[in-house]
Each structure stands twice: as structure tokens, then as C-alpha cells.
Design an enzyme around this catalytic site. Structure first.
Site, PDB file in Angstrom:
ATOM      1  N   ASP A 202       0.865  -1.182   0.000  1.00 13.79           N
ATOM      2  CA  ASP A 202       0.000   0.000   0.000  1.00 13.79           C
ATOM      3  C   ASP A 202       0.901   1.230   0.000  1.00 13.79           C
ATOM      4  OD1 ASP A 202      -2.321   1.767   0.473  1.00 13.79           O
ATOM      5  OD2 ASP A 202      -3.339  -0.104   0.926  1.00 13.79           O
ATOM      6  N   HIS A 276      -3.216   3.000  -4.486  1.00 19.76           N
ATOM      7  CA  HIS A 276      -2.556   2.512  -3.248  1.00 19.76           C
ATOM      8  C   HIS A 276      -1.117   2.057  -3.509  1.00 19.76           C
ATOM      9  CE1 HIS A 276      -5.999   2.614  -0.477  1.00 19.76           C
ATOM     10  NE2 HIS A 276      -6.743   2.324  -1.520  1.00 19.76           N
ATOM     11  N   GLU A 354     -10.212   2.262  -4.993  1.00 17.79           N
ATOM     12  CA  GLU A 354      -9.966   3.667  -4.635  1.00 17.79           C
ATOM     13  C   GLU A 354      -8.833   4.286  -5.450  1.00 17.79           C
ATOM     14  OE1 GLU A 354     -11.308   3.673   0.008  1.00 17.79           O
ATOM     15  OE2 GLU A 354      -9.319   2.933  -0.377  1.00 17.79           O
TER      16      GLU A 354
HETATM   17  C1  ACM Z   1     -11.106  -1.058   0.611  1.00 21.39           C
HETATM   18  O1  ACM Z   1     -11.593  -1.062   1.749  1.00 21.39           O
HETATM   19  N1  ACM Z   1     -10.594   0.056   0.111  1.00 21.39           N
HETATM   20  C2  ACM Z   1     -11.096  -2.243  -0.208  1.00 21.39           C
END
Ligand code: ACM
Length: 636
Positions: A202, A276, A354
Site C-alpha cells: 500500500d 494505493h 480507490e
Molecule cells: C477497501 O476497503 N478500500 C477495499
């Protein structure tokens, strides 16, 4: 004599009945069928276990040996066939189809204990259930004196509802050691979870050694240690040491995979791309679409996204891999080649969630890609990326699974979907004939607060135990063959150590375990609460941390028509009393008991609350300032 017996029987019968009914069985997850029979099995001082010779049974035997000897002081010996055996682990000669690969039958009689299964995994789960039948002290890591070691006589038939019973552990936001991961596995298997999803990369850290890309762990695994509320930390200064974090070597990961396998757990590795990905971008800035990425640093909890407009967020630094850059696909090929050699599980999770698009919108390379490929939206750009990624994953003999954003702009043909933004994405993917794992925020997010925000480490949402217990992975109207199961996710932005990881996982992990293992019709909230409370005692014996939040009062703040505060209180568990005060002292059961909505006195500065069951305090003391209460119900 008759009179004597009559008297004895008169006094003894209720005692016997009491001791029988007092041995209430409390298994989590609730088995398919439990029939209490008469009597009990008393554990002898010398325990002989009879088991087959398969190496697959090593862990079943070692688990039972450990539990049945350490706290009891008994001597346990194991043989392949022994007339004195009191515990027999038997693999069925011919398949009992009802039990499948993971089911078992457990028979406890006053004479002996027999666990039968088609496969070693079933014997393992049978052994887990068996241990739950003994007194709570069986969970202790030390010898416990003065315990009557017995299990009630019972016939249990049990098998799981779903094959995917997962927990996700985010080891990127905060790094957890190999020993921590093994400990987490030890705890999860007690509740019959069989998949551990490791979120390995991440913005805050790249945690898997990739030998052909050494900077990922030389640079990408390290940030600055900060304390406070993650997400709001001051940007790290250039002279702050970047020595916080860590990574797993490939040998570490092989060891974890083996450890998990012996406990019938598959490890699902996740590399979260194209969003991420700051740790990867910092390690190899040429993977970014954005000039100046070479100045970026691995995130230490400072703000890098603007969420004020909702999802996807506006990125303040470009934490994405560039879909228009061929080097990105070469990079991913290298990563996946090495991963495929470490992880035997058929799936690799490639994230996809995201992903901010605002830097892509500005990129000339992305514009050129869109023109060349006829892509109209940024979602289609991500979809182009996912489809190429899926080909790479397939070329390594693996299946791609990703968060439900991978549906946007068109899903790659064989991709499986992990539905996190509610159940919607999962339902849509199943209707399209894709495999689905349900892990919705609404029921299964273990990073959310589980009691009043005033006493929980603060995060943007709450998930109470009773809501987690309502998790139903198979929505109406969906073909069950596409729903592989469900999963709870522990993100660790606000989780700094293993004690907090345990606190966040239990007891909500019980609720999810029951939702993915037990028959739907066997779920029952009141009975679940009874069993949860029994298991709290067991976790105490095991010194496993859990949240007692289910005992705390739930505070709901409203406004009357004349805009005054109206405070409503309730409890998740039936039969608790709430005592309160506005006078700044510490309420106990001699204070006013809550019976109707409260209106705070004019100059009150805080409300203090506590819950009791009868004369025993069960909930934690909660103090909420009037300012906080006012903010919870803003005047419209
Ligand atoms: C997530 O909670 N962004 C998969």
C-alpha cells in the site's frame, strides 16, 4: 432403606440435573447439528489418542496434544491403533458426501471420543469443536489446578456453508512480524476460518521481497514512526529517520504459507494496484505518469488524499501506477512471476480499489492511450489496465481477484470480485457469471469502531457486533454457485500492535465466522450472545484480547421540535441496565437508571454512563461532553 434412598434421591436429583443442564454447550460457529446425550466424558490422566499415520494429521494431533496436556497436566500419547485409546481420529474409508472436504462427526460418550471426517481438515475442525466442549481453562497456556476436566456427551455433525471463510490482515499500513502473522493464524483457525488474505502493499509500505526489484523493500518498506491519529500526521521532515516498517523475505513467506497449510489455511496475497501504490512509485518513480514522482516519499500517515468529494478521492500525490506505461506491465510481470512461486493458492488479489484519476486526467500519455485504445472514461482506462493485468496473472497459472472497482469500465473475463462497497458489486458480478467473495463494509469491516466513538480509537465509521452478525453472504436472487463465501477485513491504519489487532477482530470475527460456516437457519442473535459471553471467558483464559464493546451503552442523539437535545440510550444485549449522571461523578447502580429519553440539565458539561447486569458492572464507563453530544445532532 426406601426412605433413606428417597431422601438421598430427593436431594441429589436436582443437583445431578443441575450439573447436567449447567454443562451448556457453546460452540462458535454453531454446528449443523448438536444432540446432547446423557453423561459426560472425564479426561483421564493418561490420554491415548489413536490416529492414522498420514502426515496431514500432524497438526490435528499436535493441537489436541497441546490443549489436552498443557492446562490439564495429563500425559498424552499417540498411536496408530490402540485398544486403550480414548480419543480416536478416523478418516472415513468411503466418502460421506454430506460432510464434504471440511465436515466432521464428533461423538462424545462417557467411554470415548470419536472424530470422523473424509479429510484431515475435517478432523482438524472436529478437534477445534472438541476443545470448545471442555471447561474454559482448557484454553490456558499454563497448568491449571482444581478443574474437573470433562466434556458433555454429545453427537455433532458439522460442515461449512461456504468454502471461502476469510480474514484479511493489512500488514502494509502497519507491519506485523512473521510471528504475529502465525499468531493470527492460530487464533483464526479456532473459529474455522480457512483463508488469510495478506494485504502486502500500500502507500505505507511494500512488504514482500521481490528479488528482481530490490528497491521495493530497500526503500518501499520504510517510513517514519508517528503516534497519534493516522491520516492527520504532520508531513515527515527530511531529517526524520525512515526506519519504521519491515518486510517479509521470500523464505519468511514460504514459512507462513507452510504454517498456514498445516492448519488448513490458504494464504491469499494482495498487491494493491494501480492505486494505493505509493511505496512502489517511490521505489521506482518511472512507474508513475506524473513528473516529479522521484520526490515522493513512502507515506507515514500524513494526508495524501482529499476525500471531501467522496470516492474516488482526489490525490494530493500521485499514488498510482501508470496504465499508459509499458514499464508498468514489465514490473507487474516480474512481481507476479516471483509471487506465483511463493504462494500455492489459486488466486492472487490485485487490489484495484480507490484509484484516484485526477493525475491521469492531466497525463499526455494517458490521453494518447485513450485515443489509441478508444477509451472514453478514466474507468475504462483502469479497466484496460485490469484486463492486461489479468492476462499476466493467468500467464502465471493464477486467477485474479480484485476489489469491486474492477467492475467499472468492464470486468476482465475470468476475474473474481471481492465486494466491499456493500453487496451491490458482488451481486452484479455474480449475475455476470463471475466468482464473488462478499466482504462488505456494512457487515465485515473490522477496522470500524465497535462501541461509542468517545472510547474507541477514532475512525470514520462504526460496526457493532449485532450488525456484523446480520452478515448474509448469499443475497436473494443470486445463483449460489458464484458466491464463494465471505470475509472480514482488518485494515490497520489505526492498529499499531497485535493486542489491538485482536481487540478489533474479536468478537466480530465470531459473527463473521458463524455467517460463513453455520446454516443460515441456525443463526440466532440471543443464543449467539450467550455463546459469545462464554467465549469471552475462554479468550480471557487464552489471554487473547477482545472488545467488550457489546456491553457498552449505545447513545443516539436527536433534537426535539424546539431543537433541544434528546438523548436515547440502548444496549446491544438484552437484560442490561444503564445508569447515568450529568453531575460529573462516576455512576454505579445506585444512580438514576435510564428508562426514557434524557434532556440534559441546562448547565451540564458531560453525561456519564455505565451498564450493569443485576449487581455486576459489565460495560465500561463512558463520559461524553455536552459539546460532543451537540455535534452528534447538528441543528439543521
Ligand atoms: C477497501 O476497503 N478500500 C477495499
Amino acid at each position: 432403606m426406601k426412605t433413606f434412598c428417597g431422601l438421598i434421591c430427593f436431594f441429589l436429583t436436582p443437583l445431578l440435573l443441575f450439573s447436567q443442564s449447567n454443562t451448556t454447550i457453546a460452540i462458535i460457529p454453531e454446528p449443523v447439528s448438536v444432540n446432547r446425550t446423557s453423561g459426560e466424558f472425564i479426561l483421564p490422566k493418561n490420554i491415548v489418542i489413536e490416529a492414522g499415520s498420514q502426515t496431514d494429521l500432524k497438526q490435528v494431533i499436535s493441537f489436541l496434544k497441546d490443549r489436552l496436556s498443557v492446562p490439564t497436566g495429563a500425559h498424552v500419547s499417540v498411536g496408530t491403533s490402540n485398544a486403550n485409546a480414548v480419543i480416536k481420529l478416523m478418516l472415513n474409508k468411503s466418502m460421506d458426501t454430506k460432510l464434504g472436504k471440511e465436515g466432521y462427526q464428533l461423538s462424545v460418550t462417557p467411554k470415548n471420543i470419536i472424530v470422523r471426517a473424509n479429510q484431515p481438515a475435517g478432523l482438524y475442525y472436529g478437534a477445534q469443536t472438541l476443545v470448545q466442549l471442555f471447561p474454559k481453562e482448557i484454553e490456558s497456556a499454563e497448568f491449571v489446578k482444581n478443574v474437573r476436566w470433562f466434556a458433555p456427551a454429545v453427537e455433532i455433525t458439522d460442515y461449512p456453508r461456504f468454502t471461502w471463510r476469510g480474514l484479511m490482515f493489512d500488514v502494509s499500513r502497519h507491519f506485523f512480524t512473521k510471528q504475529d502473522v502465525k499468531l493470527y493464524i492460530d487464533k483464526m483457525v479456532r473459529y474455522k476460518y480457512n483463508i488469510l488474505h495478506l494485504h502486502l502493499t500500500d502507500d505505507e509500505g511494500w512488504r514482500i521481497q521481490i528479488k528482481s526489484l530490490p528497491r521495493l523493500t530497500e526503500v518501499g518498506a520504510w517510513n517514519v514512526n508517528k503516534t497519534g491519529y493516522f491520516g492527520t500526521f504532520s508531513p515527515p521532515a527530511a531529517d526524520e529517520p525512515r526506519n519504521f516498517g519491515g518486510f517479509y523475505t521470500q523464505d519468511d513467506l514460504r514459512e507462513i504459507v507452510q504454517y498456514a497449510k498445516e492448519r488448513f489455511v490458504n494464504i491469499l496475497p494482495e498487491i494493491d494496484v494501480p492505486g494505493h501504490s505509493l511505496a512502489a512509485v517511490v521505489s521506482y518513480p518511472e512507474l508513475s505518469c506524473t513528473p516529479g514522482a522521484d520526490k515522493y516519499v513512502v507515506r507515514s500517515g500524513e494526508q495524501i488524499m482529499d476525500w471531501s468529494h467522496g470516492a474516488p478521492p482526489i490525490a494530493l500525490v500521485d499514488n498510482t501506477l501508470c496504465p499508459a506505461n509499458e514499464k508498468v506491465y514489465v514490473f507487474l510481470d516480474k512481481v507476479l512471476t516471483e509471487m506465483a512461486q511463493i504462494f500455492p493458492f489459486e488466486y492472487i488479489h490485485m487490489g484495484g480499489d480507490e484509484c484516484p484519476k485526477n493525475f491521469w486526467e492531466k497525463s499526455e500519455d494517458i490521453k494518447a492511450l485513450m485515443q489509441r485504445e478508444g477509451l472514453k472514461t478514466m474507468e475504462e482506462v483502469q479497466s484496460y489496465f485490469e484486463k492486461r493485468l489479468e492476462k499476466i496473472v493467468s500467464s502465471k497459472g493464477k486467477k485474479l481477484i480484485g476489489w469491486d472497482e474492477i467492475l467499472e469500465g468492464g470486468l476482465a473475463p475470468s476475474a473474481a470480485v471481492m465486494s466491499w462497497r456493500g453487496m451491490k458489486g458482488g451481486i452484479e458480478a455474480a449475475h455476470m457469471g463471475h466468482e464473488v467473495v462478499m466482504s462488505p463494509t456494512t457487515f465485515a469491516y473490522l477496522d470500524y469502531m465497535q462501541a461509542d466513538p468517545v472510547i474507541e480509537p477514532h475512525i470514520y465509521a462504526s460496526l457493532h457486533l449485532n450488525k456484523a452478525y446480520q452478515f448474509e453472504p448469499l443475497p436473494d436472487g443470486v445463483d449460489p454457485k458464484y458466491i464463494k463465501g465471505g470475509q472480514a477485513n482488518l485494515w490497520t491504519e489505526q492498529v499499531y500492535n497485535m493486542r489491538q489487532a485482536e481487540y478489533m477482530t474479536w468478537p466480530r470475527g465470531f459473527a463473521i465466522a458463524e455467517s460463513v460456516w453455520s446454516p443460515k437457519e441456525k443463526k440466532n442473535w440471543n443464543d449467539f450472545v450467550r455463546r459469545v459471553e462464554t467465549h469471552f471467558d475462554r479468550l480471557d483464559e487464552a489471554e487473547t484480547k477482545y472488545s467488550p464493546g457489546v456491553y457498552d451503552p449505545i447513545v443516539s442523539v436527536k433534537r426535539t421540535v424546539d431543537k433541544q437535545l434528546k438523548i436515547e440510550l440502548s444496549t446491544e444485549i438484552e437484560g442490561l441496565d444503564i445508569y447515568y449522571t450529568f453531575d460529573n461523578s462516576f455512576p454505579d447502580r445506585f444512580y438514576p437508571k435510564y428508562t426514557q429519553p434524557l434532556t440534559p440539565p441546562k448547565d451540564a458539561v458531560q453525561l456519564r454512563l455505565v451498564t450493569y447486569r443485576g449487581k455486576k458492572q459489565v460495560g465500561r464507563l463512558i463520559s461524553i461532553t455536552m459539546d460532543d453530544l451537540q455535534k452528534r445532532a447538528p441543528i439543521k
